[in-house]
Design an enzyme around this catalytic site. Structure first.
Site, mmCIF file in Angstrom:
data_model
loop_
_atom_site.group_PDB
_atom_site.id
_atom_site.type_symbol
_atom_site.label_atom_id
_atom_site.label_comp_id
_atom_site.label_asym_id
_atom_site.label_seq_id
_atom_site.Cartn_x
_atom_site.Cartn_y
_atom_site.Cartn_z
ATOM 1 N N HIS A 156 -2.917 5.836 -4.902
ATOM 2 C CA HIS A 156 -2.215 7.132 -4.818
ATOM 3 C C HIS A 156 -0.688 7.096 -4.169
ATOM 4 O O HIS A 156 0.067 7.550 -4.832
ATOM 5 C CB HIS A 156 -2.864 7.487 -3.422
ATOM 6 C CG HIS A 156 -1.446 9.352 -3.128
ATOM 7 N ND1 HIS A 156 -2.423 9.666 -3.414
ATOM 8 C CD2 HIS A 156 -0.829 9.303 -2.660
ATOM 9 C CE1 HIS A 156 -1.402 11.163 -3.123
ATOM 10 N NE2 HIS A 156 -1.097 10.634 -2.184
ATOM 11 N N HIS A 161 3.343 8.582 -6.484
ATOM 12 C CA HIS A 161 4.404 8.739 -6.050
ATOM 13 C C HIS A 161 5.689 7.915 -6.046
ATOM 14 O O HIS A 161 6.787 9.218 -6.362
ATOM 15 C CB HIS A 161 4.528 8.661 -4.229
ATOM 16 C CG HIS A 161 3.963 9.694 -3.914
ATOM 17 N ND1 HIS A 161 4.109 10.583 -3.263
ATOM 18 C CD2 HIS A 161 2.603 9.712 -2.539
ATOM 19 C CE1 HIS A 161 3.651 11.639 -2.573
ATOM 20 N NE2 HIS A 161 2.030 10.945 -2.400
ATOM 21 N N GLU A 202 2.833 16.781 -3.466
ATOM 22 C CA GLU A 202 1.787 16.128 -3.655
ATOM 23 C C GLU A 202 0.957 17.673 -4.816
ATOM 24 O O GLU A 202 0.029 16.316 -5.721
ATOM 25 C CB GLU A 202 0.758 16.874 -2.374
ATOM 26 C CG GLU A 202 1.471 15.732 -1.189
ATOM 27 C CD GLU A 202 0.597 14.279 -1.281
ATOM 28 O OE1 GLU A 202 0.205 14.209 -2.129
ATOM 29 O OE2 GLU A 202 1.310 13.246 -0.302
ATOM 30 N N SER A 221 -2.852 11.049 -9.051
ATOM 31 C CA SER A 221 -3.905 9.579 -8.881
ATOM 32 C C SER A 221 -5.331 10.378 -9.794
ATOM 33 O O SER A 221 -6.408 10.347 -9.258
ATOM 34 C CB SER A 221 -3.316 10.138 -7.427
ATOM 35 O OG SER A 221 -3.807 10.519 -6.687
#
Ligand code: FE2
Length: 289
Positions: A156, A161, A202, A221
């Site tokens: 993740h 990111h 996000e 993800s």
């Protein structure tokens, strides 16, 4: 991202993590949460990535998820994400070495990623961002939880990111966000900033090449969430507007019914800069009062 919860789960017991170091780093982070922003020292929150301790299963899980996600993302992922993943040399072959990732990032935007034992308290998380540092978990999810893990792991954090940190506009946005969040103690603005993070970092979508693409890490993800975001008729996809985003509540435990679409990362950086000026002025005003 950030959360106040102390973590003590299976990921912390992986061989890649020295539990003494992790506990000390976590204790320091909890202590820093009680300090004024200018006294927060992020260095003792860092734990080394002992890359040689990753097991064959760790590398295999990373490789399997990397290949599966890239199948979808070469079509549906933002160009900025795809170029960024290439630039920091992510590959299906092995779990990434943060020193390699950081050497590439240093030259592009000056961002860096370092290991942390798990969730950081919000103030600590913002202090990292304000210094162009990104806290990343370094454990890899077990093969049995390949499809879903409730908390972040290196897949993740680094796959989801870090590729965007190669982009100068996104890099600027994220640092400005950290600085603004760090000085804000008004709960109204704290909540607005959490929503902004949620609907961009996000779960953000962006217009590229005359269609919608994924860039938020929760979409990057997750195959199910990524597909739902782009193709479900149940999703309301709104044009990005910072105040509207900040006024939109969200819930965590289901696919998102509302998403916001950027025209460009420059739009995000500019909107954040304007909002940060407001927040910094408010903070200066309350300090002077
Ligand atoms: Fe995240």
């Amino acid at each position: 991202m950030q959360d106040e919860t102390n973590r003590d789960d299976g990921l912390l017991r992986q061989p890649v993590i020295d539990s003494e170091e992790a506990l000390a780093a976590n204790a320091w982070a909890q202590h820093c949460d009680t300090l004024p922003a200018e006294r927060i020292d992020i260095e003792p929150m860092k734990i080394p990535q002992r890359w040689e301790r990753y097991t064959p299963e760790n590398h295999a899980v990373w490789g399997t998820i990397f290949r599966k996600r890239m199948d979808q993302l070469t079509r549906d992922g933002s160009r900025v994400f795809l170029d960024g993943a290439k630039a920091i040399k992510l590959s299906a072959d092995q779990v990434p070495r943060l020193e390699v990732v950081n050497a590439q990032l240093e030259a592009l935007t000056g961002w860096q990623s370092h290991g942390v034992p798990g969730y950081l308290p919000p103030k600590c998380f913002f202090a990292w961002l304000a210094q162009r540092q990104f806290p990343t978990t370094i454990a890899v999810r077990p093969a049995a939880q390949m499809e879903y893990l409730p908390e972040p792991d290196i897949i993740h954090d680094v796959f989801g990111h870090v590729p965007l940190h190669t982009d100068p506009q996104f890099a600027e946005f994220l640092q400005t966000y950290g600085k603004a969040a760090l000085v804000t103690d008004d709960p109204v603005h704290t909540e607005r900033l959490a929503r902004l993070f949620w609907f961009t970092v996000e779960f953000g979508l962006i217009h590229e090449d005359d269609r919608l693409k994924l860039y938020g890490s929760g979409l990057i993800s997750s195959e199910g969430e990524g597909h739902h975001a782009l193709y479900s008729p149940e999703v309301e996809r709104r044009p990005f507007d910072l105040d509207r985003v900040c006024d939109t509540p969200f819930e965590i435990f289901h696919y998102q019914p509302i998403l916001y679409v950027l025209d460009s990362f420059e739009q995000l950086a500019t909107a954040m800069s304007t909002y940060a000026e407001r927040l910094l002025a408010l903070a200066a005003g309350s300090a002077a009062a």
